[in-house]
Scaffold this active site. Structure first.
Site, PDB file in Angstrom:
ATOM      1  CG  LEU A 287      11.702 -23.569  25.132  1.00 55.23           C
ATOM      2  CD1 LEU A 287      12.514 -23.797  24.163  1.00 55.23           C
ATOM      3  CD2 LEU A 287      10.378 -23.858  23.449  1.00 55.23           C
TER       4      LEU A 287
ATOM      5  CB  ALA B 106       9.075 -21.307  33.586  1.00 56.17           C
TER       6      ALA B 106
ATOM      7  CG  ASP C 183      16.237 -35.260  38.043  1.00 51.67           C
ATOM      8  OD1 ASP C 183      15.347 -36.252  38.601  1.00 51.67           O
ATOM      9  OD2 ASP C 183      15.790 -34.633  37.773  1.00 51.67           O
TER      10      ASP C 183
END
Length: 325
Positions: A22, A24, A139
């Site tokens: 998916l 990195a 975040d």
């Protein structure tokens, strides 16, 4: 988002067979996994070996898993499993078949007010659940919001922490993304509180309805200065929505509405579904997921993702020992 595995990619992580890669980032990789007992696919995040060798990392990672398990609620990609003691530490969360908000806006443009209200109400409810568990997400940004057929999902608790705990980052490292920080983020991670997430969510909704960052772009220092000292650019935000967001973007955290209150403020006038371009984008991701899972085996080098999924590979964000993403 679904890409082929590399030659050195794991084929199994804990009880999950790995099907695709998916994404990195600085901390490791993310894979699509399927449990040995079946069930829905999951996103499995692994940690780089050199990071895992940090003497204090595994304890902090173990605590992160424990804290994240305490969160439940709507519009959240929940933590399902994890192992801080594995040779390669990992955790598994629910996989959301759809684009990130940032990918959706890049492709289809800004959303109308009704759809942004739907987006915001869902995410505010997600934050209410996070805050009820004593956690600050830290975040909240377009890359951490996935759009699915049943609504938005808030992902990545990699830098979330117990709001009463000692900060897990060093004071010299920044936690978050500059364009979607609060003034408290800029002042220092120890000052970040649940109301900081509300500020960041309001910035995110400005982005969704205008298609641009509310504090502009340019050098990081310039953006951070505007976050701390300059009001957000709300010129193109519809008046009724602007009145709500202005309450969230005040400098004093105590003056901002709580996440649950914000959800109620956004609900009136909210759309019942995504606009057609976003719905089509989501459907393409769903078809890609069905295509990959139907293979029943890992994607090997040479596989080509569809155009829809190639434009929105997820960002692998920092885990609690680290600073910026």
């Amino acid at each position: 988002m679904l890409g082929p595995l590399r030659e050195d990619s794991p084929r199994r992580i804990g009880p999950y067979g790995v099907r695709a890669r998916l994404g990195a980032g600085g901390m490791g990789e993310v894979f699509l996994g399927v449990h040995d007992d079946g069930g829905d696919p999951v996103a499995v995040k692994t940690v780089r070996r050199d990071v895992a060798r940090d003497p204090g990392f595994r304890n902090r990672f173990r605590r992160e898993i424990t804290v994240a398990r305490s969160v439940s609620g709507p519009h959240l990609a929940l933590l399902l499993d994890g192992d801080a003691d594995a040779e390669v530490p990992w955790l598994a969360t629910g996989y959301v078949a759809g684009p990130t908000l940032s990918a959706a806006v890049r492709r289809a443009g800004a959303m109308d007010e009704a759809e942004v209200r739907m987006l915001g109400a869902g995410l505010a409810r997600a934050l209410a659940a996070v805050h009820a568990a004593g956690i600050v997400h830290r975040d909240v940004k377009p890359g951490n919001v996935m759009l699915a057929a049943d609504g938005p999902s808030l992902i990545d608790f990699g830098i979330a922490r117990d709001s009463g705990a000692t900060p897990l980052t060093t004071t010299s490292r920044m936690v978050g993304s500059p364009a979607f920080m609060s003034p408290e983020h800029v002042a220092g991670s120890g000052r970040v509180v649940p109301a900081s997430d509300v500020f960041c969510l309001a910035s995110l909704l400005c982005y969704a309805v205008t298609g641009r960052d509310p504090f502009g772009d340019g050098p990081v220092a310039a953006v951070l200065y505007r976050v701390k000292y300059v009001e957000a650019d709300l010129d193109d935000v519809p008046d009724a929505l602007r009145a709500v967001l202005e309450r969230c973007l005040v400098a004093d955290p105590a003056a901002r509405p709580a996440a649950a209150e914000l959800a109620e403020l956004l609900d009136p006038g909210a759309a019942g579904r995504w606009p057609d371009p976003v719905a089509q984008h989501i459907a393409e991701h769903e078809r890609e997921l069905a295509r990959v899972t139907a293979l029943g085996r890992p994607l090997l080098p040479g596989y080509t993702p569809t155009e829809a999924t190639a434009d929105s590979r997820p960002e692998l964000h920092q885990l609690p020992t680290q600073g910026t993403d």
